[in-house]
Write a protein that holds these residues in place. Structure first.
Motif, PDB file in Angstrom:
ATOM      1  N   LEU A  99       0.801  -1.233   0.000  1.00  0.00           N
ATOM      2  CA  LEU A  99       0.000   0.000   0.000  1.00  0.00           C
ATOM      3  C   LEU A  99       0.832   1.281   0.000  1.00  0.00           C
ATOM      4  N   GLN A 100       2.150   1.155  -0.202  1.00  0.00           N
ATOM      5  CA  GLN A 100       3.003   2.329  -0.339  1.00  0.00           C
ATOM      6  C   GLN A 100       2.970   2.785  -1.803  1.00  0.00           C
ATOM      7  N   THR A 101       3.492   3.969  -2.079  1.00  0.00           N
ATOM      8  CA  THR A 101       3.548   4.471  -3.447  1.00  0.00           C
ATOM      9  C   THR A 101       4.345   3.499  -4.310  1.00  0.00           C
ATOM     10  N   ASN A 102       3.783   3.124  -5.450  1.00  0.00           N
ATOM     11  CA  ASN A 102       4.464   2.144  -6.301  1.00  0.00           C
ATOM     12  C   ASN A 102       5.511   2.779  -7.215  1.00  0.00           C
ATOM     13  N   GLY A 103       5.497   4.091  -7.362  1.00  0.00           N
ATOM     14  CA  GLY A 103       6.520   4.776  -8.150  1.00  0.00           C
ATOM     15  C   GLY A 103       6.446   4.490  -9.636  1.00  0.00           C
ATOM     16  N   CYS A 104       5.354   3.909 -10.093  1.00  0.00           N
ATOM     17  CA  CYS A 104       5.227   3.605 -11.514  1.00  0.00           C
ATOM     18  C   CYS A 104       5.025   4.896 -12.302  1.00  0.00           C
ATOM     19  N   ASP A 105       5.753   5.005 -13.387  1.00  0.00           N
ATOM     20  CA  ASP A 105       5.623   6.167 -14.260  1.00  0.00           C
ATOM     21  C   ASP A 105       5.614   5.699 -15.703  1.00  0.00           C
ATOM     22  N   VAL A 106       4.806   4.686 -15.958  1.00  0.00           N
ATOM     23  CA  VAL A 106       4.759   4.072 -17.274  1.00  0.00           C
ATOM     24  C   VAL A 106       4.318   5.073 -18.349  1.00  0.00           C
ATOM     25  N   ALA A 107       3.611   6.106 -17.969  1.00  0.00           N
ATOM     26  CA  ALA A 107       3.162   7.103 -18.941  1.00  0.00           C
ATOM     27  C   ALA A 107       4.270   8.083 -19.330  1.00  0.00           C
TER      28      ALA A 107
END
Length: 70
Positions: free
Chosen positions: A14-22
């Motif tokens: 439930l922490q920030t996943n840091g995904c920046d796929v965009a």
């Protein structure tokens, strides 16, 4: 009633996943394979809703038993 999913949060910790796929440069998640065994641990309602964070993937790869329910 439908449950809302926070796409910025890892469904495991439930922490920030840091995904920046965009992002035009892509994301770390494109370079770090997610083990199928880890994906299998997600409840069906959470699959394909948000990315698992890097730390959970690394932790699973180092010690999968940490993710087993006791």
């Amino acid at each position: 009633m439908t449950e809302q999913t926070n796409q910025a949060a890892c469904p495991l910790c439930l922490q920030t996943n840091g995904c920046d796929v965009a992002a035009k440069q892509g994301c770390w998640c494109n370079d770090l394979p997610v083990p199928q065994e880890l994906l299998n641990l997600l409840p069906e309602a959470l699959k394909n809703k948000s990315c698992i964070c890097r730390q959970c993937i690394v932790s699973f790869n180092e010690n999968p038993s940490l993710f087993l329910k006791k």
